[in-house]
Design an enzyme around this catalytic site. Sequence first.
Site, PDB file in Angstrom:
ATOM      1  N   THR A 281       0.816  -1.217   0.000  1.00 44.04           N
ATOM      2  CA  THR A 281       0.000   0.000   0.000  1.00 44.04           C
ATOM      3  C   THR A 281       0.849   1.265   0.000  1.00 44.04           C
ATOM      4  O   THR A 281       1.895   1.320   0.645  1.00 44.04           O
ATOM      5  CB  THR A 281      -0.926   0.006   1.232  1.00 44.04           C
ATOM      6  OG1 THR A 281      -1.673  -1.207   1.249  1.00 44.04           O
ATOM      7  CG2 THR A 281      -1.877   1.186   1.205  1.00 44.04           C
ATOM      8  N   THR A 285      -2.583   5.689  -2.978  1.00 44.25           N
ATOM      9  CA  THR A 285      -3.164   4.697  -3.881  1.00 44.25           C
ATOM     10  C   THR A 285      -4.238   3.849  -3.236  1.00 44.25           C
ATOM     11  O   THR A 285      -5.233   3.510  -3.866  1.00 44.25           O
ATOM     12  CB  THR A 285      -2.070   3.755  -4.432  1.00 44.25           C
ATOM     13  OG1 THR A 285      -1.449   3.079  -3.347  1.00 44.25           O
ATOM     14  CG2 THR A 285      -1.036   4.540  -5.211  1.00 44.25           C
ATOM     15  N   ILE A 313       2.099  -0.536   6.808  1.00 46.14           N
ATOM     16  CA  ILE A 313       2.899  -1.751   6.717  1.00 46.14           C
ATOM     17  C   ILE A 313       2.963  -2.378   8.108  1.00 46.14           C
ATOM     18  O   ILE A 313       3.558  -1.819   9.031  1.00 46.14           O
ATOM     19  CB  ILE A 313       4.307  -1.458   6.170  1.00 46.14           C
ATOM     20  CG1 ILE A 313       4.205  -0.612   4.887  1.00 46.14           C
ATOM     21  CG2 ILE A 313       5.057  -2.763   5.944  1.00 46.14           C
ATOM     22  CD1 ILE A 313       3.328  -1.209   3.797  1.00 46.14           C
ATOM     23  N   GLU A 406      -7.006 -14.570  -2.730  1.00 50.67           N
ATOM     24  CA  GLU A 406      -8.022 -15.530  -2.306  1.00 50.67           C
ATOM     25  C   GLU A 406      -7.698 -16.051  -0.906  1.00 50.67           C
ATOM     26  O   GLU A 406      -8.539 -16.007  -0.001  1.00 50.67           O
ATOM     27  CB  GLU A 406      -8.080 -16.696  -3.298  1.00 50.67           C
ATOM     28  CG  GLU A 406      -8.645 -16.326  -4.643  1.00 50.67           C
ATOM     29  CD  GLU A 406      -8.699 -17.511  -5.595  1.00 50.67           C
ATOM     30  OE1 GLU A 406      -9.253 -17.349  -6.688  1.00 50.67           O
ATOM     31  OE2 GLU A 406      -8.192 -18.602  -5.239  1.00 50.67           O
ATOM     32  N   ALA A 408      -5.601 -14.824   1.295  1.00 52.21           N
ATOM     33  CA  ALA A 408      -5.518 -13.753   2.282  1.00 52.21           C
ATOM     34  C   ALA A 408      -6.909 -13.358   2.765  1.00 52.21           C
ATOM     35  O   ALA A 408      -7.115 -13.092   3.957  1.00 52.21           O
ATOM     36  CB  ALA A 408      -4.792 -12.556   1.696  1.00 52.21           C
ATOM     37  N   GLU A 529      -7.365  -5.778   3.659  1.00 49.62           N
ATOM     38  CA  GLU A 529      -7.542  -6.874   2.695  1.00 49.62           C
ATOM     39  C   GLU A 529      -8.731  -6.604   1.771  1.00 49.62           C
ATOM     40  O   GLU A 529      -9.407  -7.522   1.327  1.00 49.62           O
ATOM     41  CB  GLU A 529      -7.730  -8.218   3.417  1.00 49.62           C
ATOM     42  CG  GLU A 529      -6.573  -8.643   4.296  1.00 49.62           C
ATOM     43  CD  GLU A 529      -5.300  -8.927   3.524  1.00 49.62           C
ATOM     44  OE1 GLU A 529      -5.355  -9.015   2.285  1.00 49.62           O
ATOM     45  OE2 GLU A 529      -4.244  -9.041   4.171  1.00 49.62           O
TER      46      GLU A 529
END
Length: 553
Positions: A281, A285, A313, A406, A408, A529
Amino acid sequence: MTMDWISLADEAAQAARSYTAAVADKTAKVIAPGGRVDAALAEREQRLVHGFAWTSTTAQALEATADWAKSAQSAGAFQAVDELVLRIGFGEYCAQLASGIVMSANEVIRPAEFGLEDAAHAFAANPGTARMIAEGNTAETRAELTERLSQGERPYEGLGDETLDMIRTQFRAFTADRITPHAHAWHLADDLIPLEIVNEMAELGVFGVCIAEEYGGLGLGKLAMSLVSEELSRGWICAGSLGTRSEIAGELIGENGTDAQKAELLPQIADGRILPTAVFTEPDTGSDLASVRTRAAQQTDGSWRIHGAKTWITHAARADLMTVLCRTNPDEPGYCGLSMLLAHKARGTDAAPFPDAGLDGSEIEVLGYRGMKEYALGFDNFAVEEAALLGGAEGQGFKQLMRTFEGARIQTAARAIGVAWNAFDLALGYALERKQFGKCLTAFPRVADKLAMMAAETVMARELTYSAARHKDLGERCDIEAGMAKLLAARVASANADNALQVHGGNGYALEYPISRVLCDARILNIFEGAGEIQAHVIGRGLVANRLKDASN
C-alpha cells in the site's frame, strides 16, 4: 422435527438461489447492456452492484449453513442448540432477502431497488422460507438459544476430519493458556507480541501451515489455516494476524518463486526464522494498486535500488523480509510495469527500529490491532540483491499478488470469525455475572436477543468461510467466494463487538474491560484486505461477468 427444519432450510436456500438469479439478471441489464460489464456503469450504479453482492452473499451463507446442519446430522451430533441456530439464522437472513439487507449501519438494499418486489414476495411465500420467517427467528427461539448457551451448550463445530478437529483443539488450548490472559495488557501497553509467544507459535507450525512439507511446512490447506487463524484471533486478533504475512509471503514464493528462492526462503518462513511483512500500500493509492509509484531501478551490477513511500505496513520493524510491490518499468503504465521484490532487511529493535541504510519508518498510532504495529516506510536508494526479483521475471508483480488474495481474504474472514466469537464470549460472560434488578442480564429479552443473534450469525459467517476454504483446497478459483466470506464475516465481527459492548453498558467503554479492545480490533476488519465497498464491487461485477460468460457458452 429436526429433519423437518433441515429440510425446510434446504428448501429456503434453494428459493434464495432462485431469487438471487433474478437479482443477477436485473443487475446485468443495468451494468452490462451490451453483454459485457461496462466499468463506468458499474461505478455509477455502485449501490445496485453492491446490493447484488450482498444478496448473493446472504444466499450463499444460507446454503453453507444448511450444509453445516446436514453435516451435523450425518455425524449424529445435530442437537437442540444447533436447530435453534439454524432457525434463527435462516429466519433473519430470509427476512432480510425478502425485505432489505443491511450493507452498513445506515444502508439497506431493498428488493424494490431492483424492481423485484414480486420476486421477493414469491421468495417469501415459498413454504420453506415462509416457515423460517414466521417460526425461525422469534422471541421464544432467541430466549431458548440464549438459555442453552448460558448453560454451556455450543453449536456443532466438527469438521469430519480428525486432523482438523485436533488442530482446533490444540490451538484453542494454546490460545486460552498463552494469549487470552495477556492480550489486553499487551494492547493497553501498545506492546509488540512478545518474541517468546512468536517462537511458541512457530514451534506449533503457525507460519508454515500451507507451506509444502518439502520446504519444512505442514503442507495443509486453507481450511486448516482458517482454523488456526480463527482460534488465535479468538484470543487476540494480532495473534491470529501474525501468520498473515507469512501466509502471503509463503504463497507468493511457493506459487511464483524460482527454485532457489523457494529453497532459501520457504523453510525459514515456515519455522519462524524469517518474519515477513507485506509492503504493497502507498499513501495515495489505497486499493488502486495500478497506481503504485514506488520504483525499483536495476543497477549495472544487477542489484536493485528502491525509491518511494509505503504506508500501513504491519510488523515492519521486526520483520526480516519485505515483499515489495514496486514499479520496475516506469515506461509501462498501470499493472504491466509492476514487479515483486523479496527484499531482506535487518530486524529492528526499540532503539533502532529501522537500522538499514536507505530505509526509514515512522509508527502510525492506531486504535486497535496493536500487537505488531503499523508503519509508514520511506525508501531512499534502498539496496536489494539481484536475485530478489520474484520468479526472476519483471512485470508480473500484480498478477503474482492477485493470486494470493483468495487465501488472504479467507484468512481475514477466519480472523473475523475469531473476533466475533471473542466478542460473544465476553458478552455472555459479562451478562451471566452482572446482576440488575436482582436478575442476570441474560434474563432481559433485549440482551438475550443480542446474544442469540451473535451466535447464529457467527456460525453462518463461519460456515461461509469454511466453504470458501474448501473450494480453495480443491484447487478451484474462489476469488468471489473468498470475497463473500470476508464481506460477511467482517460485518458480523463488527456487529458482535458493538453489541457486546452494549451488553457491558458503561463498563464496556472503560479501557480496563477487554471488550473495549475487541471493538477497536473488529473495526479494522471491514477495511484491510479490501474495504467492504471494494469487496462488494469486485463480487458484484465478478458475478455478473461470470453469468454473462456462462450464458454465452
